[in-house]
Design an enzyme around this catalytic site. Sequence first.
Site, mmCIF file in Angstrom:
data_model
loop_
_atom_site.group_PDB
_atom_site.id
_atom_site.type_symbol
_atom_site.label_atom_id
_atom_site.label_comp_id
_atom_site.label_asym_id
_atom_site.label_seq_id
_atom_site.Cartn_x
_atom_site.Cartn_y
_atom_site.Cartn_z
ATOM 1 N N HIS A 151 46.042 9.719 24.965
ATOM 2 C CA HIS A 151 45.425 9.673 23.637
ATOM 3 C C HIS A 151 44.066 8.989 23.665
ATOM 4 O O HIS A 151 43.826 8.058 24.434
ATOM 5 C CB HIS A 151 46.364 9.039 22.603
ATOM 6 N N ASP A 210 44.030 0.893 26.099
ATOM 7 C CA ASP A 210 45.088 1.720 25.515
ATOM 8 C C ASP A 210 44.400 2.692 24.559
ATOM 9 O O ASP A 210 44.079 2.314 23.430
ATOM 10 C CB ASP A 210 46.083 0.815 24.779
ATOM 11 N N GLU A 240 47.355 8.831 17.879
ATOM 12 C CA GLU A 240 48.633 8.444 18.493
ATOM 13 C C GLU A 240 49.132 7.128 17.921
ATOM 14 O O GLU A 240 50.336 6.951 17.699
ATOM 15 C CB GLU A 240 48.464 8.330 20.013
ATOM 16 N N ASP A 275 50.111 6.798 29.413
ATOM 17 C CA ASP A 275 49.749 5.809 28.407
ATOM 18 C C ASP A 275 49.924 4.423 29.016
ATOM 19 O O ASP A 275 50.478 4.278 30.108
ATOM 20 C CB ASP A 275 50.642 5.974 27.171
ATOM 21 N N HIS A 315 46.832 -3.977 22.420
ATOM 22 C CA HIS A 315 46.385 -3.932 21.023
ATOM 23 C C HIS A 315 45.597 -5.192 20.662
ATOM 24 O O HIS A 315 45.712 -5.724 19.561
ATOM 25 C CB HIS A 315 47.566 -3.738 20.065
#
Length: 353
Positions: A62, A178, A210, A233, A320
Amino acid sequence: MEKLLRRLTELSGPCGHEQNVAYYIKDYVKGKADHVEIDGLGNVIVRKNGTKLGPKVLLTAHMDEVGFIVKKIEENGFLRFEKLGGHDDRILLAQEVKVLGRDNEIDGVIGTLSAHFVKFEDPTKVRRHAQLYIDIGARSKQEAIDMGVEVGTPVTYAPNLKMVGPESHKLVRGKSLDDRSGCAVLLSILNDLQDEEFTGEVTFLFTVQEEVGLRGAQAAINKLEVDAAIAIDTTAVSDTPEDIMDQSLKLGAGTGIKVMDFSLIVQRIMKEKLLELAKKHAIAYQLEVFPGIGTDGGAIALADKGIPTGVLSIPSRYTHSPVEVVSMQDLEATKDLAKAFLMQLDENTTFEF
């Protein structure tokens, strides 16, 4: 791959606003693929034909990164925001951001209290994102608008890719690893296929949205005809000192061969084939059971009549956040195993349950 990763992470592409990344990838693959298109949702679909007829395999990663979106412009010029994707409110204070204005990217910072005011507030209190604001230096609402900001303007963490640690470890730190690291792996495989003979057809799918529910993959897979798929991923490692960590996934220990997450229980034939190839080619790997994560593989596996789908996970610390950390050695292991899967295909290969 490091140069490619650096360029991809420099680009801004939060959920629903992946255009910069999509058009970069489209331009990058020109002359290297037999077909490239961007669909109506923004997914980039790249197709490379082999030298012989055989299975059709999908590799996907993604393009979107977690970010924010402007919800309100205050009269004093500060920007209130909502989240795009999953964030931990505890890390937001004082983070540098890029506000993606109409014609330019604007430097900003998520505001925080000066340490001198802490005695007037509970220092253990976690301020929710709805209480926070972005400071872009505007002195009024109109000045912020004149700078190119409006309700709906997307925001990302500021680019900051750096190599960290000793050369032997080859660790890299920055935002959007990511899953720009997965995108880098796919593009590197496409580069290698320029000089390789292989059987069948490979579709490289670079998806949007995503992080907000696997939306791009769900839309794209409906019009793709494939026999098997591998999603690439990142995954959160558990090798740091916190009490909750179980040391089951480690940075630098190899690519993660997924067994299960909340979106997918990997089909036996896909898991066993990836394991067999990792052992055969001496590719470092670790098995992954992590119910706290999901990938586009979950959406792809449920499409059509059921698509045999495996997942290769790039181990990552601090996911994240603006300081995600991955190992270049793990990226290379992920690339090597995905490529080995492609190269072992022949016209008789099947993916039966």
